[in-house]
Design a protein around this motif. Structure first.
Motif, PDB file in Angstrom:
ATOM      1  N   LEU A   1       0.909  -1.074  -0.114  1.00  0.00           N
ATOM      2  CA  LEU A   1       0.049  -0.007  -0.018  1.00  0.00           C
ATOM      3  C   LEU A   1       0.967   1.120  -0.127  1.00  0.00           C
ATOM      4  N   GLY A   2       0.627   2.101  -0.796  1.00  0.00           N
ATOM      5  CA  GLY A   2       1.549   3.258  -0.775  1.00  0.00           C
ATOM      6  C   GLY A   2       0.866   4.729  -0.575  1.00  0.00           C
TER       7      GLY A   2
ATOM      8  N   PRO B   1      -7.279   4.763   9.215  1.00  0.00           N
ATOM      9  CA  PRO B   1      -7.934   3.856   8.714  1.00  0.00           C
ATOM     10  C   PRO B   1      -7.587   3.239   7.618  1.00  0.00           C
ATOM     11  N   MET B   2      -6.562   3.701   6.848  1.00  0.00           N
ATOM     12  CA  MET B   2      -5.986   2.868   5.459  1.00  0.00           C
ATOM     13  C   MET B   2      -5.149   1.727   6.111  1.00  0.00           C
ATOM     14  N   LEU B   3      -4.256   2.091   7.211  1.00  0.00           N
ATOM     15  CA  LEU B   3      -3.350   1.409   7.622  1.00  0.00           C
ATOM     16  C   LEU B   3      -4.077   0.157   8.556  1.00  0.00           C
ATOM     17  N   ALA B   4      -5.267   0.409   8.984  1.00  0.00           N
ATOM     18  CA  ALA B   4      -6.105  -0.677   9.570  1.00  0.00           C
ATOM     19  C   ALA B   4      -6.480  -1.721   8.611  1.00  0.00           C
TER      20      ALA B   4
ATOM     21  N   ARG C   1       6.458   0.476   6.669  1.00  0.00           N
ATOM     22  CA  ARG C   1       5.538   0.075   7.916  1.00  0.00           C
ATOM     23  C   ARG C   1       5.135  -1.465   7.496  1.00  0.00           C
ATOM     24  N   GLU C   2       5.559  -2.322   8.567  1.00  0.00           N
ATOM     25  CA  GLU C   2       5.159  -3.678   8.508  1.00  0.00           C
ATOM     26  C   GLU C   2       3.904  -3.786   9.018  1.00  0.00           C
TER      27      GLU C   2
ATOM     28  N   PRO D   1      -4.945  -5.347  16.330  1.00  0.00           N
ATOM     29  CA  PRO D   1      -5.729  -4.331  15.872  1.00  0.00           C
ATOM     30  C   PRO D   1      -5.379  -2.872  16.002  1.00  0.00           C
ATOM     31  N   LEU D   2      -5.535  -2.099  14.870  1.00  0.00           N
ATOM     32  CA  LEU D   2      -5.113  -0.627  14.934  1.00  0.00           C
ATOM     33  C   LEU D   2      -6.208   0.004  15.695  1.00  0.00           C
TER      34      LEU D   2
END
Length: 266
Positions: A175-176, A198-201, A255-256, A261-262
Motif C-alpha cells: 500500500l503506498g 483507517p487505511m493502515l488498519a 511500515r510492517e 488491531p490498530l
C-alpha cells in the motif's frame, strides 16, 4: 461513494471525511501548493512560476483521479466548506476491493503535454503537521511533463532516483501513501492522522506493508505511526538554493503489517 473504512473517532467535530473527486481538484491544488511552501526545501525542484505550478499540478491531479489503482480521500471543514486535508493512496494489484472500489469519471481526463519519460512521481510530502510524503509509483510510469520553468535535468534526476528507490523496496507490492497534504491553517488538528490510520488498519487486516517517502517534517509523524526509515534520498541543495548548507533528505519509509488491531479512534 461510501468509504471503505469507518470514520475515525478521533476526527475533529465539525470535520467530515469523504472521497475526493475531480470537483475538488482546484481546492486540492491550493492545499498542495501552500502546504509544501511551509518548508522551501520541499520545493527545490519546482518552477518559480506559481501559475505554471498550478497548471502542472492540475494536469497531474486529473491523471491520478483517472487511475483505477489510486484512491483519494479528503477532510472538509463543515462550517466553512474549506478543504482541510487530502491523501492519495496507491493500491497494490489484487487489493482494490479491500480499499474501496475506484470512483471517478474517465470523461474528465485532460491531455498532458508530452514531456520527458521519467521513472517516478513527484515527492510529496506528508503533511505538515508537517506531514508530507512523496510518491509510491513503481516501474513504467506514464510520460509526464515537467512544470514550465523548472530545471528539467534537476527534475529528471530527482524523479528517476525516486523510481529506483521504489523498485529497490518493491513498493508496487505495498500500500503506498503517495501524497498527504494539510492546509497550513489547519495544522495540528489531527487531519493527517485521521486520513492515515483507517487505511493502515485495512493494510494490517490484509497483511500488507505500507510505503511512503517522507520529508524531514513528515518523518517524525510517520515514525509514531509505525513507519521505519529503510533508505534515504539526499539532494545537495547548496547547488540549487541559497541559504542551505546541508543536503535535503527524503526518508524512504516502510511500515510492517501488524497483527494487533490498530486503534483508529486514538
Amino acid at each position: 461513494m461510501a468509504l471503505p473504512f469507518p470514520i475515525p473517532r478521533s476526527l475533529v467535530p465539525g470535520f467530515s471525511l469523504s472521497r475526493a473527486t475531480t470537483a475538488d481538484i482546484d481546492a486540492m491544488v491550493e492545499v498542495y501548493y501552500e502546504s509544501f511552501l511551509t518548508d522551501p526545501r520541499n520545493t527545490f525542484w519546482w518552477s518559480p512560476n506559481k501559475v505554471a505550478m498550478f497548471v502542472w499540478m492540475k494536469r497531474r491531479m486529473h491523471r491520478k483521479m483517472n487511475d483505477h489503482s489510486v484512491r483519494h480521500f479528503k477532510i472538509t471543514d463543515a462550517e466553512t466548506g474549506e478543504l482541510v486535508a487530502f491523501a492519495r493512496w496507491d493500491i497494490p494489484k489484487g487489493y482494490e476491493t479491500a480499499f474501496g472500489a475506484w470512483v471517478g469519471d474517465e470523461a474528465t481526463t485532460i491531455n498532458v503535454t508530452p514531456g520527458v519519460a521519467v521513472g517516478g512521481d513527484v515527492p510529496q510530502e506528508g503533511e505538515h503537521l508537517p506531514l508530507t510524503s512523496a510518491s509510491a509509483e513503481a516501474t513504467n510510469p506514464p510520460t509526464i511533463d515537467f512544470p514550465e520553468g523548472a530545471q528539467s535535468e534537476l527534475c529528471r534526476d530527482f524523479f528517476n532516483t525516486l523510481s529506483r528507490m521504489s523498485v529497490k523496496q518493491d513498493a508496487k507490492s505495498m500500500l503506498g501513501l503517495s501524497l498527504l497534504c494539510t492546509s497550513p491553517k489547519y495544522h495540528r488538528r489531527g487531519a493527517g492522522k485521521a486520513l492515515i490510520l483507517p487505511m493502515l488498519a485495512i493494510a494490517d487486516a490484509e497483511g500488507l506493508r505500507t510505503y511512503t517517502e517522507a520529508t524531514p517534517g513528515g518523518r517524525p509523524v510517520y515514525e509514531k505511526l509505525g513507519f521505519q526509515e529503510v533508505d534515504q534520498l539526499v539532494s545537495d541543495l547548496t547547488k540549487v538554493m541559497e541559504g542551505f548548507e546541508e543536503g535535503y533528505k527524503l526518508s524512504i519509509m516502510v511500515r510492517e503489517a501488524r497483527t494487533a488491531p490498530l486503534a483508529c479512534g486514538d
